[in-house]
Design an enzyme around this catalytic site. Structure first.
Site, PDB file in Angstrom:
ATOM      1  CG  ASP A 136      -1.978   1.022   1.229  1.00 16.77           C
ATOM      2  OD1 ASP A 136      -1.810   2.049   0.521  1.00 16.77           O
ATOM      3  OD2 ASP A 136      -2.993   0.825   1.901  1.00 16.77           O
ATOM      4  NE  ARG A 138      -4.501   3.329  -0.049  1.00 16.06           N
ATOM      5  CZ  ARG A 138      -5.630   2.740   0.297  1.00 16.06           C
ATOM      6  NH1 ARG A 138      -6.784   3.230  -0.080  1.00 16.06           N
ATOM      7  NH2 ARG A 138      -5.600   1.653   1.039  1.00 16.06           N
TER       8      ARG A 138
END
Ligand code: ZN
Length: 211
Positions: A136, A138
């Site tokens: 991930d 983000r």
């Protein structure tokens, strides 16, 4: 530890009436910003009544998903999550942060490459790793910048993802409550949701997924 977050400012605010495929309507104040750290065109949708200063806004950081948000892809639950979030925020007053970070930050083409790997047995996180990305990628610093610019220093977070709450708090946004979203199961997204629950520590009711 608290991070120093650069200041962003409100650039424009325009009113946009929304009508979804199922007929649901809402009035949104669409807000753009100057000074966001990653230079991307993130948006905030102000929804519902935000006049009461004492009220804590309900906030959902939603990561852009072209296939799910726009085309109704059933490989993920982004479309139904977005639709649910707009209505719940409009009811209680708050902000939907529309973050331009496709495929948990790896981009649209790479997300489609990851789908191809999932079709031969990898889960959504393993596929990102196989492509040389992190599970991930983000960051929610821009999300925190937008909230600071809006004067929303304390929020109720509409999310099942503990990483969003952790990152926002590190960026100086007080998360006074974490409100879970519904489980949007389809014929095609069961494995994806199970991976999010197991690998991403999302708070999803797996009892529903077992059925
Ligand atoms: Zn999606």
């Amino acid at each position: 530890m608290l991070m120093r977050v650069p200041r962003a400012t409100i650039r424009t605010q325009v009113s946009v009436p929304l009508r979804f495929g199922d007929g649901y309507v809402a009035e949104a104040r669409v807000i753009s910003f100057d000074g966001l750290v990653d230079g991307r065109e993130h948006l905030t949708f102000g929804l519902g009544d935000l006049s009461g200063h004492e009220r804590t806004p309900l906030v959902r950081p939603h990561s852009e998903c072209l296939t799910g948000d726009v085309f109704g892809s059933e490989r993920c639950d982004c479309g139904p999550q977005l639709r649910e979030a707009v209505e719940r925020i409009a009811e209680s007053g708050g902000y939907l942060l529309y973050l331009r970070q496709e495929g948990r930050g790896i981009g649209l083409y790479a997300k489609l490459d990851a789908y191809a790997l999932q079709d031969i047995g990898l889960d959504t996180y393993e596929a990102n790793l196989a492509l040389g990305h992190r599970e991930d990628e983000r960051s929610y610093v821009a999300a925190a910048q937008m909230l600071h610019a809006l004067g929303a220093s304390k929020v109720a977070l509409l999310s099942n993802n503990p990483d969003k709450a952790r990152q926002l708090q590190r960026s100086g946004v007080g998360v006074v409550a974490q409100v879970p979203t519904g489980v949007h199961l389809s014929a095609a997204n069961g494995r994806y949701l199970a991976a999010k629950a197991q690998r991403g520590a999302h708070t999803l009711d797996l009892g529903l997924l077992a059925g």
